[in-house]
Design a protein around this motif. Structure first.
Motif, PDB file in Angstrom:
ATOM      1  N   LYS A   1     -22.301   3.342 -28.027  1.00 37.02           N
ATOM      2  CA  LYS A   1     -21.503   2.453 -28.875  1.00 37.02           C
ATOM      3  C   LYS A   1     -22.266   1.169 -29.186  1.00 37.02           C
ATOM      4  O   LYS A   1     -22.278   0.699 -30.331  1.00 37.02           O
ATOM      5  CB  LYS A   1     -20.170   2.126 -28.194  1.00 37.02           C
ATOM      6  CG  LYS A   1     -19.216   1.372 -29.118  1.00 37.02           C
ATOM      7  CD  LYS A   1     -17.893   1.089 -28.443  1.00 37.02           C
ATOM      8  CE  LYS A   1     -18.026  -0.046 -27.458  1.00 37.02           C
ATOM      9  NZ  LYS A   1     -16.713  -0.615 -27.043  1.00 37.02           N
TER      10      LYS A   1
ATOM     11  N   GLN B   1     -23.200  -0.018 -32.864  1.00 37.17           N
ATOM     12  CA  GLN B   1     -22.559  -1.234 -33.374  1.00 37.17           C
ATOM     13  C   GLN B   1     -23.566  -2.211 -33.966  1.00 37.17           C
ATOM     14  O   GLN B   1     -23.295  -2.850 -34.979  1.00 37.17           O
ATOM     15  CB  GLN B   1     -21.773  -1.926 -32.249  1.00 37.17           C
ATOM     16  CG  GLN B   1     -20.447  -1.263 -31.936  1.00 37.17           C
ATOM     17  CD  GLN B   1     -19.717  -1.985 -30.821  1.00 37.17           C
ATOM     18  OE1 GLN B   1     -20.329  -2.497 -29.874  1.00 37.17           O
ATOM     19  NE2 GLN B   1     -18.401  -2.033 -30.912  1.00 37.17           N
TER      20      GLN B   1
ATOM     21  N   TYR C   1     -10.951  -3.646 -33.344  1.00 35.76           N
ATOM     22  CA  TYR C   1     -12.331  -3.180 -33.213  1.00 35.76           C
ATOM     23  C   TYR C   1     -13.371  -4.041 -33.947  1.00 35.76           C
ATOM     24  O   TYR C   1     -14.466  -4.265 -33.414  1.00 35.76           O
ATOM     25  CB  TYR C   1     -12.456  -1.725 -33.669  1.00 35.76           C
ATOM     26  CG  TYR C   1     -13.776  -1.094 -33.300  1.00 35.76           C
ATOM     27  CD1 TYR C   1     -14.041  -0.711 -31.990  1.00 35.76           C
ATOM     28  CD2 TYR C   1     -14.781  -0.915 -34.247  1.00 35.76           C
ATOM     29  CE1 TYR C   1     -15.256  -0.150 -31.634  1.00 35.76           C
ATOM     30  CE2 TYR C   1     -16.001  -0.362 -33.893  1.00 35.76           C
ATOM     31  CZ  TYR C   1     -16.230   0.017 -32.589  1.00 35.76           C
ATOM     32  OH  TYR C   1     -17.445   0.564 -32.240  1.00 35.76           O
TER      33      TYR C   1
ATOM     34  N   ASP D   1     -14.731  -6.508 -31.736  1.00 36.95           N
ATOM     35  CA  ASP D   1     -15.625  -5.953 -30.719  1.00 36.95           C
ATOM     36  C   ASP D   1     -17.034  -5.812 -31.286  1.00 36.95           C
ATOM     37  O   ASP D   1     -18.024  -6.120 -30.608  1.00 36.95           O
ATOM     38  CB  ASP D   1     -15.101  -4.596 -30.247  1.00 36.95           C
ATOM     39  CG  ASP D   1     -15.850  -4.070 -29.026  1.00 36.95           C
ATOM     40  OD1 ASP D   1     -16.129  -4.874 -28.118  1.00 36.95           O
ATOM     41  OD2 ASP D   1     -16.173  -2.875 -28.985  1.00 36.95           O
ATOM     42  N   VAL D   2     -17.141  -5.353 -32.535  1.00 41.10           N
ATOM     43  CA  VAL D   2     -18.444  -5.259 -33.201  1.00 41.10           C
ATOM     44  C   VAL D   2     -19.059  -6.652 -33.331  1.00 41.10           C
ATOM     45  O   VAL D   2     -20.256  -6.849 -33.081  1.00 41.10           O
ATOM     46  CB  VAL D   2     -18.289  -4.615 -34.601  1.00 41.10           C
ATOM     47  CG1 VAL D   2     -19.598  -4.699 -35.376  1.00 41.10           C
ATOM     48  CG2 VAL D   2     -17.849  -3.160 -34.466  1.00 41.10           C
TER      49      VAL D   2
ATOM     50  N   ARG E   1     -20.467  -7.868 -29.946  1.00 42.82           N
ATOM     51  CA  ARG E   1     -21.722  -7.235 -29.556  1.00 42.82           C
ATOM     52  C   ARG E   1     -22.891  -7.797 -30.355  1.00 42.82           C
ATOM     53  O   ARG E   1     -23.966  -8.055 -29.802  1.00 42.82           O
ATOM     54  CB  ARG E   1     -21.639  -5.715 -29.764  1.00 42.82           C
ATOM     55  CG  ARG E   1     -20.643  -5.013 -28.858  1.00 42.82           C
ATOM     56  CD  ARG E   1     -20.869  -5.338 -27.405  1.00 42.82           C
ATOM     57  NE  ARG E   1     -19.990  -4.580 -26.535  1.00 42.82           N
ATOM     58  CZ  ARG E   1     -19.687  -4.943 -25.299  1.00 42.82           C
ATOM     59  NH1 ARG E   1     -20.188  -6.072 -24.799  1.00 42.82           N
ATOM     60  NH2 ARG E   1     -18.900  -4.206 -24.546  1.00 42.82           N
ATOM     61  N   ARG E   2     -22.712  -7.972 -31.649  1.00 49.53           N
ATOM     62  CA  ARG E   2     -23.802  -8.500 -32.472  1.00 49.53           C
ATOM     63  C   ARG E   2     -24.152  -9.933 -32.067  1.00 49.53           C
ATOM     64  O   ARG E   2     -25.324 -10.302 -32.021  1.00 49.53           O
ATOM     65  CB  ARG E   2     -23.428  -8.452 -33.947  1.00 49.53           C
ATOM     66  CG  ARG E   2     -23.598  -7.062 -34.550  1.00 49.53           C
ATOM     67  CD  ARG E   2     -23.531  -7.105 -36.057  1.00 49.53           C
ATOM     68  NE  ARG E   2     -24.189  -5.910 -36.595  1.00 49.53           N
ATOM     69  CZ  ARG E   2     -25.419  -5.879 -37.050  1.00 49.53           C
ATOM     70  NH1 ARG E   2     -26.161  -6.968 -37.021  1.00 49.53           N
ATOM     71  NH2 ARG E   2     -25.942  -4.767 -37.530  1.00 49.53           N
TER      72      ARG E   2
ATOM     73  N   TYR F   1     -16.463  -0.760 -38.400  1.00 54.07           N
ATOM     74  CA  TYR F   1     -15.838   0.285 -37.582  1.00 54.07           C
ATOM     75  C   TYR F   1     -16.839   1.318 -37.077  1.00 54.07           C
ATOM     76  O   TYR F   1     -16.445   2.396 -36.641  1.00 54.07           O
ATOM     77  CB  TYR F   1     -14.718   0.974 -38.373  1.00 54.07           C
ATOM     78  CG  TYR F   1     -13.469   0.121 -38.434  1.00 54.07           C
ATOM     79  CD1 TYR F   1     -12.568   0.114 -37.387  1.00 54.07           C
ATOM     80  CD2 TYR F   1     -13.219  -0.700 -39.523  1.00 54.07           C
ATOM     81  CE1 TYR F   1     -11.438  -0.677 -37.419  1.00 54.07           C
ATOM     82  CE2 TYR F   1     -12.095  -1.502 -39.567  1.00 54.07           C
ATOM     83  CZ  TYR F   1     -11.207  -1.486 -38.519  1.00 54.07           C
ATOM     84  OH  TYR F   1     -10.090  -2.286 -38.551  1.00 54.07           O
ATOM     85  N   ARG F   2     -18.119   0.973 -37.075  1.00 54.15           N
ATOM     86  CA  ARG F   2     -19.134   1.902 -36.593  1.00 54.15           C
ATOM     87  C   ARG F   2     -18.992   2.104 -35.084  1.00 54.15           C
ATOM     88  O   ARG F   2     -18.994   1.136 -34.314  1.00 54.15           O
ATOM     89  CB  ARG F   2     -20.523   1.374 -36.927  1.00 54.15           C
ATOM     90  CG  ARG F   2     -21.671   2.325 -36.593  1.00 54.15           C
ATOM     91  CD  ARG F   2     -22.927   1.848 -37.313  1.00 54.15           C
ATOM     92  NE  ARG F   2     -24.140   2.472 -36.836  1.00 54.15           N
ATOM     93  CZ  ARG F   2     -24.578   3.685 -37.188  1.00 54.15           C
ATOM     94  NH1 ARG F   2     -23.852   4.405 -38.033  1.00 54.15           N
ATOM     95  NH2 ARG F   2     -25.706   4.168 -36.719  1.00 54.15           N
ATOM     96  N   GLY F   3     -18.869   3.359 -34.658  1.00 49.64           N
ATOM     97  CA  GLY F   3     -18.717   3.657 -33.232  1.00 49.64           C
ATOM     98  C   GLY F   3     -17.274   3.691 -32.761  1.00 49.64           C
ATOM     99  O   GLY F   3     -17.016   3.868 -31.565  1.00 49.64           O
TER     100      GLY F   3
END
Length: 301
Positions: free
Chosen positions: A30, A34, A228, A231-232, A235-236, A270-272
């Protein structure tokens, strides 16, 4: 007493370590997806799960898991030790509103634990994003030193904290709202098919166990879908200097805009997401079912 102070976080920590180790490969994939790691950016979820062992060996699926294991124990301990302090403060301020105390205490404890253990989450993400042959960090300690010296001291460990905290409220809110709505509609429209008498109060209808699991899973899926993008974003922002476009992802709003403009909704924000469904829907289903059963055992219906 003192023994329970250490026993509870330890017991919770062991359980958490087992659960996180089980889902570690999904977490690592994930993170790679992401932030569009250039080795796997053109692959999908399942093709990445297959590609990582081929390129980095099966242990590659567990990169960053060591930092997560270390994080779990203080996370549980901080929640446990902070509980009494928050409870006293909240009870003093909102003595007549005792209905809200459990929720407010839980939210406060979660936020406190997240803030205190966030640097370990940061290090875990940095290690998980690395690909064999391109290691910038040689381990947990080295990652801590590098982030501290190269990225502004302690503040460097808290990139992405804002979307983390902001995302906690809508996730919890939509989870409970969706579950409560589905429960009410189900019992109102098909009480004989979906419901049964409560164990502690036969006059009250509750959902059957398999229906509870389904409603809990749907509630978790909807909450995951809504929260979500944050969340992306987290992470970035956590990856920071590791990414070539880090200067365009300095704030939460800036990062959301950039990901949307560069990659769109499906392959960006919404990747992952499908990995989150695999991880979280079962756990949410079990959580809500356990919650309903505990209400009956504690005679709260």
């Amino acid at each position: 007493g003192i023994p329970s102070l250490f026993f509870f976080p330890s017991w919770k920590g062991v359980a958490g370590c087992c659960a996180k180790t089980t889902t570690a490969p999904l977490d690592r994939v994930k993170i790679l997806l992401q932030a569009h790691n250039h080795h796997y950016r053109h692959l999908g979820v399942f093709s990445t799960l297959c590609a990582v062992p081929k390129k980095e060996g099966y242990l590659g699926l567990y990169k960053g898991n060591g930092a997560m294991m270390i994080r779990i124990f203080p996370y549980g301990a901080i929640q446990f030790m902070a509980f009494d302090q928050y409870k006293k403060v909240v009870e003093f301020i909102l003595f007549s509103f005792s209905f809200f105390l459990p929720t407010m205490n839980t939210d406060s404890l979660s936020i406190t634990a997240v803030i205190c253990t966030y640097p370990l989450d940061m290090v875990r993400v940095r290690l998980a994003f690395q690909v064999k042959g391109e290691h910038k960090y040689m381990g947990i300690i080295h990652a801590f030193k590098m982030i501290y010296t190269k990225e502004g001291g302690f503040s460097g460990f808290y990139r992405g904290l804002m979307p983390t905290v902001v995302g906690m409220a809508p996730y919890a809110g939509f989870s409970f709202f969706t579950f409560g709505t589905l429960k009410s509609i189900g019992l109102a429209q098909a009480p004989n098919l979906l419901g049964r008498p409560s164990l502690d109060n036969p006059d009250v209808l509750v959902l059957k166990t398999h229906v509870n699991l389904l409603c809990g899973g749907i509630a978790g899926a909807i909450a995951q879908t809504i929260s979500y993008p944050l969340d992306v974003t987290r992470r970035r922002m956590q990856l920071g200097a590791v990414l070539p476009d880090s200067e365009k992802c300095l704030t939460m709003v800036q990062t959301l805009k950039y990901v949307y403009q560069q990659h769109g909704i499906r392959r960006g924000l919404y990747r992952g997401l499908s990995l989150n469904y695999i991880r979280c829907i079962p756990s949410q289903a079990v959580a809500f079912t356990t919650y309903e059963l505990m209400k009956q055992f504690l005679h709260l219906n």
